[in-house]
Design an enzyme around this catalytic site. Structure first.
Site, PDB file in Angstrom:
ATOM      1  N   LYS A   1       5.659   6.573   7.428  1.00 31.04           N
ATOM      2  CA  LYS A   1       5.724   5.747   8.324  1.00 31.04           C
ATOM      3  C   LYS A   1       6.452   4.866   8.877  1.00 31.04           C
ATOM      4  O   LYS A   1       7.979   4.882   8.837  1.00 31.04           O
ATOM      5  CB  LYS A   1       4.789   4.324   8.275  1.00 31.04           C
ATOM      6  CG  LYS A   1       3.824   4.541   6.762  1.00 31.04           C
ATOM      7  CD  LYS A   1       3.154   3.650   6.612  1.00 31.04           C
ATOM      8  CE  LYS A   1       1.692   3.644   5.547  1.00 31.04           C
ATOM      9  NZ  LYS A   1       0.558   2.123   4.939  1.00 31.04           N
TER      10      LYS A   1
ATOM     11  N   HIS B   1       0.704  -1.291  -0.419  1.00 31.68           N
ATOM     12  CA  HIS B   1      -0.150  -0.143  -0.135  1.00 31.68           C
ATOM     13  C   HIS B   1       0.689   1.191  -0.117  1.00 31.68           C
ATOM     14  O   HIS B   1       2.006   1.295   0.813  1.00 31.68           O
ATOM     15  CB  HIS B   1      -0.964  -0.352   1.046  1.00 31.68           C
ATOM     16  CG  HIS B   1      -1.556  -1.436   1.284  1.00 31.68           C
ATOM     17  ND1 HIS B   1      -2.215  -1.495   2.553  1.00 31.68           N
ATOM     18  CD2 HIS B   1      -1.895  -2.116   0.784  1.00 31.68           C
ATOM     19  CE1 HIS B   1      -3.009  -2.667   2.601  1.00 31.68           C
ATOM     20  NE2 HIS B   1      -2.960  -2.883   1.124  1.00 31.68           N
TER      21      HIS B   1
ATOM     22  N   TYR C   1       1.512   1.771  13.750  1.00 33.45           N
ATOM     23  CA  TYR C   1       1.573   3.003  12.778  1.00 33.45           C
ATOM     24  C   TYR C   1       1.639   3.909  12.815  1.00 33.45           C
ATOM     25  O   TYR C   1       0.575   3.801  12.958  1.00 33.45           O
ATOM     26  CB  TYR C   1       2.054   2.153  11.091  1.00 33.45           C
ATOM     27  CG  TYR C   1       0.476   1.298  10.925  1.00 33.45           C
ATOM     28  CD1 TYR C   1       0.514   2.141  10.188  1.00 33.45           C
ATOM     29  CD2 TYR C   1      -0.123   0.510  10.680  1.00 33.45           C
ATOM     30  CE1 TYR C   1      -0.970   1.984   9.116  1.00 33.45           C
ATOM     31  CE2 TYR C   1      -1.290   0.110  10.158  1.00 33.45           C
ATOM     32  CZ  TYR C   1      -1.650   0.837   9.484  1.00 33.45           C
ATOM     33  OH  TYR C   1      -2.924   0.743   8.502  1.00 33.45           O
TER      34      TYR C   1
ATOM     35  N   ASP D   1      -6.712  -6.145  -1.811  1.00 36.60           N
ATOM     36  CA  ASP D   1      -5.510  -6.472  -2.522  1.00 36.60           C
ATOM     37  C   ASP D   1      -4.442  -7.089  -3.494  1.00 36.60           C
ATOM     38  O   ASP D   1      -3.822  -7.755  -4.225  1.00 36.60           O
ATOM     39  CB  ASP D   1      -4.453  -7.027  -1.139  1.00 36.60           C
ATOM     40  CG  ASP D   1      -4.460  -5.649   0.065  1.00 36.60           C
ATOM     41  OD1 ASP D   1      -4.634  -4.462  -0.291  1.00 36.60           O
ATOM     42  OD2 ASP D   1      -4.045  -5.651   1.348  1.00 36.60           O
TER      43      ASP D   1
END
Length: 186
Positions: free
Chosen positions: A71, A61, A131, A169
């Protein structure tokens, strides 16, 4: 805390200091001043957490400009294999990926700068993955690369027949077929 550079510029593994005694352990998971001094100059604005079972693979992603995200990720329960793919088209490591095993035992963190696709696979019975992001989630900027892209040849350490994927996905494009908006500057 120890900063471990990877072969891909900007990707960093962070090994925080862990204090262990008879009661358990204590670890400082984030300190803006220390991270900034270590070269991680991201102002985090959103924290996320997911819980997944063995075989779940999430990714790869990213968010398109102008909503790209850096991140800082870690696994607080269980074990995951974390993957970052360099999407910066003017980078000498474009299309290369790096993996690190993150676990509740090793307390490692992975810093993923803007311009990378990100994903992880769950290697333990259950994993809680957290995250920090330096940009809010913008669904209109959501994107991905097919995690089974043969040109990337990522070893997710989960047999393909046991992988649990979202429908989204399963439909991402291959790296060679995606309209790349990323550069080293974004």
């Amino acid at each position: 805390m120890e900063i471990i550079k990877t072969p891909i510029e900007g990707l960093l593994v962070i090994k925080p200091q862990v204090f262990v005694d008879a009661r358990g352990y204590f670890v400082e998971t984030y300190n803006e001043k220390r991270y900034r001094e270590a070269g991680i100059d991201a102002q985090f604005v959103q924290d996320n957490q997911s819980c997944s079972s063995y075989g779940v693979v999430r990714g790869l992603h990213f968010q398109r400009p102008p909503y790209t995200q850096a991140k800082l990720v870690c696994c607080t329960v269980g074990r995951v294999l974390d993957i970052a793919v360099d999407l910066r088209k003017n980078s000498p490591t474009f299309g290369q990926w790096h993996s690190v095993e993150l676990s509740a035992e090793n307390h490692l963190q992975f810093f993923i700068p803007k311009g990378f696709a990100h994903g992880f696979s769950v290697l333990s019975e259950t994993a809680v993955f957290t995250y920090k992001c330096d940009e809010l989630y913008h669904p209109e900027a959501d994107g991905g690369i097919l995690l089974s892209d043969p040109d990337l040849a990522i070893d997710w350490q989960v047999p393909e027949e046991l992988r649990i994927l979202s429908e989204k996905d399963k439909k991402h494009p291959l790296l060679k077929d995606f309209d790349n908006p990323f550069s080293i500057d974004n």
